[in-house]
Design a protein around this motif. Structure first.
Motif, PDB file in Angstrom:
ATOM      1  N   LYS A  37       0.827  -1.211   0.000  1.00 11.73           N
ATOM      2  CA  LYS A  37       0.000   0.000   0.000  1.00 11.73           C
ATOM      3  C   LYS A  37       0.859   1.257   0.000  1.00 11.73           C
ATOM      4  CE  LYS A  37      -4.238  -1.940   1.824  1.00 11.73           C
ATOM      5  NZ  LYS A  37      -5.291  -1.846   2.842  1.00 11.73           N
ATOM      6  N   ASP A  50      -5.104  -0.990  -3.652  1.00  7.78           N
ATOM      7  CA  ASP A  50      -6.479  -0.505  -3.743  1.00  7.78           C
ATOM      8  C   ASP A  50      -6.914  -0.272  -5.185  1.00  7.78           C
ATOM      9  OD1 ASP A  50      -7.175  -0.647  -1.050  1.00  7.78           O
ATOM     10  OD2 ASP A  50      -6.212   1.267  -0.625  1.00  7.78           O
ATOM     11  N   THR A 118     -10.701  -1.493  -5.167  1.00  2.00           N
ATOM     12  CA  THR A 118     -11.365  -1.759  -3.894  1.00  2.00           C
ATOM     13  C   THR A 118     -12.277  -0.587  -3.527  1.00  2.00           C
ATOM     14  OG1 THR A 118      -9.662  -0.718  -2.532  1.00  2.00           O
ATOM     15  CG2 THR A 118      -9.347  -3.068  -3.076  1.00  2.00           C
ATOM     16  N   ASP A 119     -13.141  -0.808  -2.543  1.00  4.22           N
ATOM     17  CA  ASP A 119     -14.009   0.276  -2.066  1.00  4.22           C
ATOM     18  C   ASP A 119     -13.182   1.445  -1.551  1.00  4.22           C
ATOM     19  OD1 ASP A 119     -16.290  -1.141  -2.752  1.00  4.22           O
ATOM     20  OD2 ASP A 119     -16.596  -1.930  -0.721  1.00  4.22           O
ATOM     21  N   GLU A 120     -12.091   1.134  -0.835  1.00  3.14           N
ATOM     22  CA  GLU A 120     -11.225   2.202  -0.326  1.00  3.14           C
ATOM     23  C   GLU A 120     -10.586   2.970  -1.487  1.00  3.14           C
ATOM     24  OE1 GLU A 120      -7.280   2.683   2.458  1.00  3.14           O
ATOM     25  OE2 GLU A 120      -8.737   1.138   2.997  1.00  3.14           O
ATOM     26  N   ASP A 123     -13.114   5.312  -2.956  1.00  2.37           N
ATOM     27  CA  ASP A 123     -13.266   6.502  -2.110  1.00  2.37           C
ATOM     28  C   ASP A 123     -12.118   7.486  -2.354  1.00  2.37           C
ATOM     29  OD1 ASP A 123     -15.584   5.457  -1.019  1.00  2.37           O
ATOM     30  OD2 ASP A 123     -14.608   4.767   0.834  1.00  2.37           O
ATOM     31  N   GLN A 124     -10.904   6.953  -2.473  1.00  2.00           N
ATOM     32  CA  GLN A 124      -9.744   7.808  -2.718  1.00  2.00           C
ATOM     33  C   GLN A 124      -9.861   8.499  -4.080  1.00  2.00           C
ATOM     34  OE1 GLN A 124      -5.927   5.812  -1.893  1.00  2.00           O
ATOM     35  NE2 GLN A 124      -7.076   4.393  -0.609  1.00  2.00           N
TER      36      GLN A 124
END
Length: 132
Positions: A37, A50, A118-120, A123-124
């Motif tokens: 990450k 992500d 990914t969901d994260e 969002d980013q």
């Protein structure tokens, strides 16, 4: 495979489970994913995990990680930047790093698509103004 290795059906990822890794043992999948990450796609500014660019990880008996990765575009000129970041994230740090060395296997099938984010990551991207 040893008793502490698992394979993730979706990606074929192989690494040791959450058991304590003995000195000279293999790095754990969760630790590798967390360290990855810190590897950021230079064009989008979002980490490669992500973004869904890491398809799989295998750690061999010599504690060398082979990462199956893709890019958002096969024409991306930044593979060296991503590879350098991955090497830094996984082989340096306290105690010398999680793994002794890395190899990146650039793969193009299945092709990357927004569905891999990914969901994260979504969002980013939304916080940066992308509509995903």
């Amino acid at each position: 495979m040893s008793e502490h290795e698992t394979t993730t059906p979706e990606t074929g990822t192989v690494a040791t489970d959450g058991a304590e890794t003995p000195a000279g043992g293999k790095a754990r999948l969760a630790d590798i994913e967390e360290a990855m990450k810190d590897v950021v796609d230079p064009e989008l500014g979002i980490n490669v995990v992500d973004l869904g660019l890491v398809y799989g990880v295998h750690v061999d008996d010599q504690n060398v990680a082979t990462l199956d990765m893709t890019l958002t575009s096969a024409a991306c000129p930044l593979t060296d930047v991503i590879e350098d970041q991955a090497r830094q994230a996984l082989t340096t740090g306290p105690g010398g790093g999680l793994v002794d060395d890395i190899r990146i296997n650039w793969v193009w099938l299945p092709p990357w698509g927004p569905d891999k984010i990914t969901d994260e990551g979504r969002d980013q991207l939304r916080s940066l103004g992308f509509n995903v």
